[in-house]
Motif scaffolding. Structure first.
Motif, mmCIF file in Angstrom:
data_model
loop_
_atom_site.group_PDB
_atom_site.id
_atom_site.type_symbol
_atom_site.label_atom_id
_atom_site.label_comp_id
_atom_site.label_asym_id
_atom_site.label_seq_id
_atom_site.Cartn_x
_atom_site.Cartn_y
_atom_site.Cartn_z
ATOM 1 N N LYS A 99 0.858 -1.188 0.000
ATOM 2 C CA LYS A 99 0.000 0.000 0.000
ATOM 3 C C LYS A 99 0.888 1.230 0.000
ATOM 4 O O LYS A 99 1.708 1.423 0.896
ATOM 5 N N LEU A 100 0.740 2.062 -1.020
ATOM 6 C CA LEU A 100 1.524 3.271 -1.150
ATOM 7 C C LEU A 100 0.701 4.507 -0.824
ATOM 8 O O LEU A 100 -0.521 4.501 -0.920
ATOM 9 N N THR A 101 1.414 5.567 -0.478
ATOM 10 C CA THR A 101 0.839 6.903 -0.434
ATOM 11 C C THR A 101 1.536 7.695 -1.537
ATOM 12 O O THR A 101 2.614 7.311 -2.001
ATOM 13 N N PHE A 102 0.932 8.791 -1.960
ATOM 14 C CA PHE A 102 1.444 9.526 -3.122
ATOM 15 C C PHE A 102 1.531 11.008 -2.833
ATOM 16 O O PHE A 102 0.676 11.566 -2.140
ATOM 17 N N ARG A 103 2.563 11.621 -3.413
ATOM 18 C CA ARG A 103 2.726 13.069 -3.331
ATOM 19 C C ARG A 103 3.250 13.580 -4.662
ATOM 20 O O ARG A 103 4.130 12.959 -5.269
ATOM 21 N N GLU A 104 2.711 14.706 -5.089
ATOM 22 C CA GLU A 104 3.199 15.340 -6.305
ATOM 23 C C GLU A 104 4.612 15.866 -6.059
ATOM 24 O O GLU A 104 4.928 16.333 -4.962
ATOM 25 N N VAL A 105 5.450 15.814 -7.074
ATOM 26 C CA VAL A 105 6.796 16.373 -6.950
ATOM 27 C C VAL A 105 6.688 17.893 -7.052
ATOM 28 O O VAL A 105 6.152 18.423 -8.022
ATOM 29 N N ASP A 106 7.175 18.552 -6.017
ATOM 30 C CA ASP A 106 7.230 20.006 -5.975
ATOM 31 C C ASP A 106 8.452 20.364 -5.135
ATOM 32 O O ASP A 106 9.263 19.490 -4.807
ATOM 33 N N ALA A 107 8.594 21.621 -4.775
ATOM 34 C CA ALA A 107 9.782 22.044 -4.025
ATOM 35 C C ALA A 107 9.913 21.298 -2.694
ATOM 36 O O ALA A 107 11.032 21.008 -2.258
ATOM 37 N N THR A 108 8.796 20.951 -2.080
ATOM 38 C CA THR A 108 8.878 20.266 -0.780
ATOM 39 C C THR A 108 9.243 18.797 -0.909
ATOM 40 O O THR A 108 9.845 18.226 -0.010
ATOM 41 N N THR A 109 8.887 18.174 -2.020
ATOM 42 C CA THR A 109 9.196 16.751 -2.211
ATOM 43 C C THR A 109 10.423 16.533 -3.094
ATOM 44 O O THR A 109 10.834 15.386 -3.306
ATOM 45 N N TRP A 110 11.006 17.609 -3.605
ATOM 46 C CA TRP A 110 12.195 17.487 -4.446
ATOM 47 C C TRP A 110 13.301 16.660 -3.774
ATOM 48 O O TRP A 110 13.898 15.798 -4.435
ATOM 49 N N PRO A 111 13.598 16.839 -2.491
ATOM 50 C CA PRO A 111 14.639 16.002 -1.876
ATOM 51 C C PRO A 111 14.316 14.499 -1.949
ATOM 52 O O PRO A 111 15.232 13.683 -2.131
ATOM 53 N N ASP A 112 13.056 14.135 -1.846
ATOM 54 C CA ASP A 112 12.671 12.724 -1.970
ATOM 55 C C ASP A 112 12.874 12.229 -3.408
ATOM 56 O O ASP A 112 13.329 11.111 -3.636
ATOM 57 N N PHE A 113 12.524 13.082 -4.369
ATOM 58 C CA PHE A 113 12.728 12.759 -5.780
ATOM 59 C C PHE A 113 14.220 12.529 -6.047
ATOM 60 O O PHE A 113 14.598 11.530 -6.666
ATOM 61 N N GLU A 114 15.053 13.431 -5.555
ATOM 62 C CA GLU A 114 16.506 13.279 -5.715
ATOM 63 C C GLU A 114 17.006 11.979 -5.095
ATOM 64 O O GLU A 114 17.815 11.270 -5.694
ATOM 65 N N ARG A 115 16.521 11.697 -3.897
ATOM 66 C CA ARG A 115 16.968 10.482 -3.206
ATOM 67 C C ARG A 115 16.584 9.226 -3.991
ATOM 68 O O ARG A 115 17.386 8.307 -4.144
ATOM 69 N N LEU A 116 15.363 9.189 -4.512
ATOM 70 C CA LEU A 116 14.921 8.029 -5.289
ATOM 71 C C LEU A 116 15.756 7.877 -6.560
ATOM 72 O O LEU A 116 16.234 6.793 -6.879
ATOM 73 N N PHE A 117 15.951 8.961 -7.285
ATOM 74 C CA PHE A 117 16.660 8.890 -8.557
ATOM 75 C C PHE A 117 18.151 8.635 -8.379
ATOM 76 O O PHE A 117 18.766 7.953 -9.206
ATOM 77 N N ALA A 118 18.743 9.162 -7.323
ATOM 78 C CA ALA A 118 20.192 9.017 -7.122
ATOM 79 C C ALA A 118 20.577 7.716 -6.432
ATOM 80 O O ALA A 118 21.751 7.351 -6.405
ATOM 81 N N ALA A 119 19.612 6.994 -5.886
ATOM 82 C CA ALA A 119 19.900 5.750 -5.165
ATOM 83 C C ALA A 119 20.433 4.679 -6.120
ATOM 84 O O ALA A 119 20.235 4.749 -7.334
ATOM 85 N N THR A 127 2.871 -0.356 -9.851
ATOM 86 C CA THR A 127 2.627 0.434 -11.058
ATOM 87 C C THR A 127 1.135 0.679 -11.256
ATOM 88 O O THR A 127 0.723 1.769 -11.663
ATOM 89 N N ARG A 128 0.316 -0.282 -10.938
ATOM 90 C CA ARG A 128 -1.143 -0.109 -11.030
ATOM 91 C C ARG A 128 -1.601 1.016 -10.095
ATOM 92 O O ARG A 128 -2.420 1.856 -10.463
ATOM 93 N N GLN A 129 -1.045 1.036 -8.876
ATOM 94 C CA GLN A 129 -1.379 2.106 -7.931
ATOM 95 C C GLN A 129 -0.876 3.464 -8.429
ATOM 96 O O GLN A 129 -1.566 4.477 -8.278
ATOM 97 N N LEU A 130 0.331 3.480 -8.991
ATOM 98 C CA LEU A 130 0.879 4.726 -9.548
ATOM 99 C C LEU A 130 -0.035 5.275 -10.636
ATOM 100 O O LEU A 130 -0.312 6.477 -10.682
ATOM 101 N N LEU A 131 -0.499 4.394 -11.513
ATOM 102 C CA LEU A 131 -1.369 4.834 -12.598
ATOM 103 C C LEU A 131 -2.670 5.427 -12.057
ATOM 104 O O LEU A 131 -3.103 6.497 -12.493
ATOM 105 N N ALA A 132 -3.272 4.779 -11.087
ATOM 106 C CA ALA A 132 -4.510 5.306 -10.493
ATOM 107 C C ALA A 132 -4.269 6.666 -9.850
ATOM 108 O O ALA A 132 -5.074 7.594 -10.007
ATOM 109 N N ALA A 133 -3.153 6.810 -9.146
ATOM 110 C CA ALA A 133 -2.826 8.092 -8.507
ATOM 111 C C ALA A 133 -2.540 9.161 -9.559
ATOM 112 O O ALA A 133 -2.911 10.332 -9.386
ATOM 113 N N ALA A 134 -1.901 8.781 -10.666
ATOM 114 C CA ALA A 134 -1.610 9.727 -11.744
ATOM 115 C C ALA A 134 -2.901 10.253 -12.368
ATOM 116 O O ALA A 134 -3.019 11.449 -12.663
ATOM 117 N N LEU A 135 -3.874 9.377 -12.548
ATOM 118 C CA LEU A 135 -5.165 9.808 -13.091
ATOM 119 C C LEU A 135 -5.847 10.798 -12.147
ATOM 120 O O LEU A 135 -6.415 11.802 -12.583
#
Length: 190
Positions: free
Chosen positions: A9-29, A123-131
């Motif tokens: 079970k995931l939770t979702f957040r849009e990438v913005d200035a507050t979540t940018w550090p999380d985005f960096e951490r995911l991509f740089a890992a 990925t199914r959850q990501l798609l639903a959250a994206a919609l």
């Protein structure tokens, strides 16, 4: 290691200035998409000439600082574990050559899920959250460009059955591998 039969079970957040550090951490890992930073379909002509990870990271950071929608992160136990690139189609370079207008159309151009969670329905959850995200931003259509499961490339764009199960219908092809699939969205309830 994750038991793939167990639903995550995931939770979702849009990438913005507050979540940018999380985005960096995911991509740089380790194993993350640190060479592309999801700029393949976004790069301007000038940005496309700079193909190193640092330049691509800077280009994505500039978009986030400017408040441009770029996508959303999926979190498990508070850690970023998944990404979906979803944004207005006009914010990408040309994804389709059919000449259809970009107004109100959002595009899904990429998914990334950390290896231990692949195959667990993330990925199914990501798609639903994206919609849901696109609908909140006023999109009237979401378009995607998945491939068949045996495709040797563009696999990061997802697979056709995922989108069929979510109510997308094929409207054409782009190149020899990518299907163009669309789903109309209803206005958000107020």
């Amino acid at each position: 290691m994750n038991d793939r039969r167990t639903a995550i079970k995931l939770t979702f957040r849009e990438v913005d200035a507050t979540t940018w550090p999380d985005f960096e951490r995911l991509f740089a890992a380790r194993g993350g998409p640190k060479s592309c930073w999801c700029m393949l379909w976004r790069a301007t002509a000038d940005e496309a000439r700079r193909r190193d990870g640092a330049s691509r990271r800077a280009a994505m950071a500039a978009r986030v600082r400017a408040g441009m929608p770029v996508g959303l992160l999926g979190y498990h136990d508070g850690e970023p574990v998944a990404w979906c690139s979803i944004a207005p189609r006009a914010s990408y370079r040309r994804l389709v050559s059919d000449g259809s207008p970009d107004d109100g159309v959002w595009s899904i151009a990429c998914f990334f899920v950390v290896r231990p969670l692949r195959g667990s329905g993330v990925t199914r959850q990501l798609l639903a959250a994206a919609l849901r995200l696109a609908r909140r931003h006023g999109a009237r259509v979401v378009e995607a460009y998945p491939v068949d499961a045996d495709s040797p490339s563009y696999r990061f764009m997802g697979f056709v059955p995922l989108f069929e199960a979510a109510g997308f219908r094929e409207t054409g092809r782009e190149g020899t591998r990518r299907h163009v699939m669309r789903r109309e969205l209803r206005a958000p309830m107020r």
